[in-house]
Design an enzyme around this catalytic site. Structure first.
Site, PDB file in Angstrom:
ATOM      1  N   CYS A   1       0.835  -1.195   0.000  1.00 40.05           N
ATOM      2  CA  CYS A   1       0.000   0.000   0.000  1.00 40.05           C
ATOM      3  C   CYS A   1       0.872   1.248   0.000  1.00 40.05           C
ATOM      4  CB  CYS A   1      -0.938   0.077   1.197  1.00 40.05           C
ATOM      5  SG  CYS A   1      -1.956  -1.351   1.435  1.00 40.05           S
TER       6      CYS A   1
ATOM      7  N   ARG B   1       3.260   0.180  -5.388  1.00 45.34           N
ATOM      8  CA  ARG B   1       3.186  -0.443  -4.061  1.00 45.34           C
ATOM      9  C   ARG B   1       1.913  -1.267  -3.856  1.00 45.34           C
ATOM     10  NH1 ARG B   1       6.749   1.830  -0.431  1.00 45.34           N
ATOM     11  NH2 ARG B   1       5.515   0.992   1.268  1.00 45.34           N
TER      12      ARG B   1
ATOM     13  N   TRP C   1      -2.916  -2.667  -1.553  1.00 49.56           N
ATOM     14  CA  TRP C   1      -2.628  -4.073  -1.901  1.00 49.56           C
ATOM     15  C   TRP C   1      -3.262  -4.875  -0.772  1.00 49.56           C
ATOM     16  CZ3 TRP C   1      -0.025  -8.237   0.333  1.00 49.56           C
ATOM     17  CH2 TRP C   1       0.246  -9.301  -0.532  1.00 49.56           C
TER      18      TRP C   1
ATOM     19  N   ASN D   1      -0.953   1.663   5.937  1.00 52.16           N
ATOM     20  CA  ASN D   1      -0.126   0.681   5.233  1.00 52.16           C
ATOM     21  C   ASN D   1       0.475  -0.226   6.297  1.00 52.16           C
ATOM     22  OD1 ASN D   1       1.787  -0.630   3.606  1.00 52.16           O
ATOM     23  ND2 ASN D   1       3.268   1.022   3.844  1.00 52.16           N
ATOM     24  N   GLY D   2       0.136  -1.497   6.264  1.00 52.43           N
ATOM     25  CA  GLY D   2       0.667  -2.417   7.269  1.00 52.43           C
ATOM     26  C   GLY D   2      -0.404  -3.424   7.655  1.00 52.43           C
TER      27      GLY D   2
ATOM     28  N   GLU E   1      16.042 -16.920 -11.576  1.00 56.20           N
ATOM     29  CA  GLU E   1      15.629 -15.537 -11.784  1.00 56.20           C
ATOM     30  C   GLU E   1      14.850 -15.387 -13.094  1.00 56.20           C
ATOM     31  OE1 GLU E   1      15.250 -13.083 -10.068  1.00 56.20           O
ATOM     32  OE2 GLU E   1      15.276 -11.332 -11.364  1.00 56.20           O
TER      33      GLU E   1
ATOM     34  N   LYS F   1      11.036 -14.004 -13.345  1.00 58.92           N
ATOM     35  CA  LYS F   1      10.621 -12.872 -14.192  1.00 58.92           C
ATOM     36  C   LYS F   1       9.456 -13.286 -15.076  1.00 58.92           C
ATOM     37  CE  LYS F   1      12.051 -10.278 -12.540  1.00 58.92           C
ATOM     38  NZ  LYS F   1      13.022 -10.223 -11.473  1.00 58.92           N
TER      39      LYS F   1
ATOM     40  N   GLU G   1       6.191 -13.780 -13.048  1.00 64.83           N
ATOM     41  CA  GLU G   1       5.655 -12.521 -12.530  1.00 64.83           C
ATOM     42  C   GLU G   1       4.892 -11.713 -13.554  1.00 64.83           C
ATOM     43  OE1 GLU G   1       7.995  -9.810  -9.430  1.00 64.83           O
ATOM     44  OE2 GLU G   1       9.217 -10.558 -11.054  1.00 64.83           O
TER      45      GLU G   1
ATOM     46  N   HIS H   1      16.577 -36.046 -13.086  1.00 66.47           N
ATOM     47  CA  HIS H   1      16.078 -36.569 -11.810  1.00 66.47           C
ATOM     48  C   HIS H   1      14.577 -36.334 -11.635  1.00 66.47           C
ATOM     49  CE1 HIS H   1      20.109 -37.570 -10.625  1.00 66.47           C
ATOM     50  NE2 HIS H   1      20.505 -36.341 -10.923  1.00 66.47           N
TER      51      HIS H   1
ATOM     52  N   LYS I   1       5.389  -3.820  -5.559  1.00 65.31           N
ATOM     53  CA  LYS I   1       6.850  -3.697  -5.603  1.00 65.31           C
ATOM     54  C   LYS I   1       7.505  -3.995  -4.269  1.00 65.31           C
ATOM     55  CE  LYS I   1      10.740  -2.322  -7.528  1.00 65.31           C
ATOM     56  NZ  LYS I   1      11.374  -3.328  -8.411  1.00 65.31           N
TER      57      LYS I   1
HETATM   58  O1  M6R Z   1      12.824  -4.784  -2.259  1.00 63.97           O
HETATM   59  P1  M6R Z   1      13.357  -6.166  -2.147  1.00 63.97           P
HETATM   60  O2  M6R Z   1      14.602  -6.380  -2.957  1.00 63.97           O
HETATM   61  O3  M6R Z   1      13.576  -6.605  -0.741  1.00 63.97           O
HETATM   62  O4  M6R Z   1      12.237  -7.103  -2.759  1.00 63.97           O
HETATM   63  C1  M6R Z   1      12.325  -8.487  -2.669  1.00 63.97           C
HETATM   64  C2  M6R Z   1      11.299  -9.164  -3.549  1.00 63.97           C
HETATM   65  O5  M6R Z   1      10.012  -8.856  -3.137  1.00 63.97           O
HETATM   66  C3  M6R Z   1      11.461  -8.760  -5.011  1.00 63.97           C
HETATM   67  O6  M6R Z   1      12.742  -9.023  -5.491  1.00 63.97           O
HETATM   68  C4  M6R Z   1      10.447  -9.487  -5.897  1.00 63.97           C
HETATM   69  O7  M6R Z   1      10.729 -10.846  -5.925  1.00 63.97           O
HETATM   70  C5  M6R Z   1      10.468  -8.872  -7.286  1.00 63.97           C
HETATM   71  N1  M6R Z   1       9.153  -8.447  -7.662  1.00 63.97           N
HETATM   72  C6  M6R Z   1      10.973  -9.783  -8.310  1.00 63.97           C
HETATM   73  O8  M6R Z   1      10.958  -9.213  -9.572  1.00 63.97           O
END
Ligand code: M6R
Length: 625
Positions: free
Chosen positions: A2, A27, A74, A100-101, A497, A501, A504, A520, A620
């Site tokens: 949020c 956010r 969020w 937010n929280g 990674e 990506k 996501e 395996h 984010k």
């Molecule tokens: O701000 P941070 O690096 O701590 O965030 C960690 C993860 O939430 C962040 O890397 C998330 O996995 C990304 N959306 C990946 O693209």
């Protein structure tokens, strides 16, 4: 999660609040709202959906007024509906609050309010509890003998905030306004970020400075348990316990221009294309050819302390954890130090045995990820030296760690982390070099590493030129129901990674594995519709990788290969598509091989019509557990 924005000044609040929300949309973006005090009314507009939806509502009937609060959500407690959108109100309807929280004990607090008899809840959120509690406390403290001077009203409201927050278990960044207290916002934080923007005859509150940097670059980063009383021309910071607080006004290190998309269609693409600069900035002033090592003053450790480190723990979440995994290979190979990777969310709750000489690094772009922050706190509580690798310099992790290294990657707005990943890997290479040079690495080995690092920005530029070729590959696989990613050694974390990506931003199923794990079990998934992407640069394990590629080919699985040097030639007869990145030593190769995977996910997401910068269900910065 949020984002919150508050404004008090002389301008109309609505456009400022909406503009701030748009910048905080990364956010959270499932519902949004504003509350603006207009004379004797608190006018609110809120709805499920994106800020654009809220913008339409506000445009239909714009609330007038020069102070107010706003929120982009969020969802944690309660679905994304109009009712659950913030702001939330107290029973009188005069007090509006955004949050937010997570209020962990909200159920108990809610039951207590309901037992009191006069509180009706209209939402399913934890936040509404807070609005009712503060409103009730404020009303109960009203003098019985009529009106009081405005300052008394402000003090009463701040006192109500304190008393309510003393009963709360959980995290909060809040902002609230009251109909009867003109030109006044109260705010508080614990565990969720809140920054005060100091303007001329106007002040702001926000979850992140990017919301307000267009108006002011003077910021006060609030600390946990701070309560702030904000007026047009002054503010006062105290603690939840009622003590007077101290503060420092800092200059925000980026400008409004830095957070604009420019000519790019998406932030993600802009940030991918910034990587030659961000990687250069991660190294700037930190390499010494004279001493053949890295200089990392921010670690705040003497040479003797660095020499005495016996073990490393690297912790983080998501992409940051994948960078940590590359770091594990780097530190073990270059410094010969035992290194462990810990999911921050697991690390904080389990009793990892650690030796006294363990050094912990918490890696986080935002510096606000709740799990990583929890891991950092737990590690410090146990007395371990805990350092941060953060991009956001004013973040909680940066401030609470014993030292660290800033990424200097500039703002990363796209929800999918890109440039922060390559900066994290670069910084981990610097750390590995430094620790290695305190141990067995010779000056000539140090020089080779420095040269490899210094050559990276130019090689990144060359890699970025492959974007059109990668787009063509993405188009070819538009109907694929999923994708498998494989890599060995330094490139195993890149497989993870790449899969993250893709998941996501395309919503396709994707998995990353060490190439050799294929046989395996994973090989059962191979079929003509599912492409397998192999990260197989021309390195010491190339032939082993090639074996695995052949195994997939034999089962009619399409192959995309990310390779280098003579790899393309050797893969020619088996790979359906090849992407050749510039040659580089194995320990810096992940910085280059990550980029085609970012581009592949990006182009595929665009082809599939996905919302690249704001993928569904994500945000984010994950400031809840
Ligand atoms: O701000 P941070 O690096 O701590 O965030 C960690 C993860 O939430 C962040 O890397 C998330 O996995 C990304 N959306 C990946 O693209």
């Amino acid at each position: 999660m949020c984002g919150i924005v508050g404004y008090v000044g002389r301008s109309e609040a609505a456009p400022i609040l909406l503009d701030g929300l748009r910048r905080l949309e990364y956010r959270g973006y499932d519902s949004a709202g504003v509350a603006i005090v207009n004379g004797d009314r608190v006018e609110t507009r809120k709805c499920a959906g994106r800020i654009a939806e809220l913008g339409k509502l506000v445009a239909e009937r714009t609330p007038a007024g020069t102070f107010g609060i706003s929120h982009t959500r969020w969802a944690t407690h309660g679905k994304a509906t109009d009712q659950n959108a913030h702001p939330h109100f107290d029973a009188s309807g005069n007090l509006a609050l955004v949050h937010n929280g997570v209020i962990e004990n909200y159920q108990a607090l809610k039951e207590e309010l309901i037992r009191g008899g006069d509180t009706k809840f209209v939402s399913e959120t934890d936040t509404e509890v807070l609005a009712h509690m503060i409103g009730k406390l404020y009303d109960a403290s009203a003098p019985t003998n009529g009106s009081t001077p405005p300052q008394h009203e402000k003090n009463r409201l701040v006192a109500a905030v304190r008393v309510a927050l003393q009963q709360v278990i959980g995290t909060y960044g809040i902002a609230l306004v009251h109909r009867d207290i003109p030109d006044f916002i109260a705010g508080a934080r614990r565990g969720s970020p809140l920054v005060l923007g100091v303007g001329k005859d106007e002040n702001f509150l926000a979850s992140d400075v990017s919301a307000i940097v267009a108006y002011t670059r003077d910021a006060v980063y609030l600390n946990d348990f701070d309560v702030v009383a904000v007026e047009r021309d002054k503010f006062e910071i105290s603690s939840v316990a009622g003590e007077r607080g101290s503060y420092e006004v800092s200059k925000v290190e980026f400008t409004d221009e830095d957070i604009k998309k420019g000519d790019y269609p998406h932030y993600m693409l802009k940030e991918i294309f910034e990587q030659h600069g961000s990687v250069r900035d991660a190294m700037r002033g930190r390499l010494s050819l004279e001493e053949c090592t890295a200089k990392l003053g921010g670690l705040e450790m003497t040479p003797a302390q660095l020499r005495d480190v016996g073990r490393i723990v690297l912790t983080g979440c998501g992409t940051a954890l994948h960078a940590a995994m590359v770091g594990e290979y780097l530190i073990e190979q270059l410094a010969g130090l035992p290194t462990e990777i810990e999911f921050a969310s697991e690390f904080r709750h389990r009793n990892t045995p650690m030796t006294r000489d363990t050094l912990v690094f918490a890696i986080s772009q935002s510096g606000e990820t709740a799990d990583t922050l929890g891991a950092l706190r737990e590690s410090r509580r146990k007395g371990y030296r805990t350092l941060g690798i953060c991009n956001n310099v004013a973040s909680t992790i940066a401030r609470e760690s014993d030292g660290g290294v800033y990424m200097h990657a500039g703002p990363e707005i796209g929800v999918a982390a890109t440039k922060s990943f390559t900066s994290q890997v670069t910084i981990l290479a610097l750390i590995a070099l430094l620790l290695g040079r305190m141990r067995h690495l010779s000056t000539s080995e140090g020089t080779v590493i420095i040269e490899a690092l210094e050559a990276l920005p130019e090689k990144i530029e060359q890699t970025l030129k492959l974007s059109d070729h990668i787009r063509a590959i993405a188009k070819k696989y538009i109907a694929a129901p999923g994708m498998l990613f494989f890599g060995r050694q330094f490139n195993f974390p890149i497989a993870l990674e790449g899969a993250l990506k893709l998941k996501e931003i395309t919503y396709l199923f994707a998995e990353g594995h060490p190439s050799a794990e294929l046989k395996h079990g994973i090989i059962a998934l191979i079929r003509p519709e599912i492409p397998s992407l192999f990260i197989a640069p021309d390195d010491a394990v190339f032939s082993k990788n090639l074996n695995n590629v052949e195994q997939v080919k034999a089962r009619k699985g399409p192959i995309i290969a990310i390779t280098s040097g003579s790899g393309a030639e050797r893969l020619a007869s088996v790979a359906d598509d090849t992407v050749t990145v510039p040659s580089a030593p194995d320990f810096v190769m992940p910085v280059l091989t990550a980029i085609p995977l970012q581009l592949l996910a990006y182009h595929l997401a665009v082809e599939l019509g996905r919302d690249v910068d704001k993928p569904r269900n994500l945000a984010k910065s994950v400031t809840v557990e």
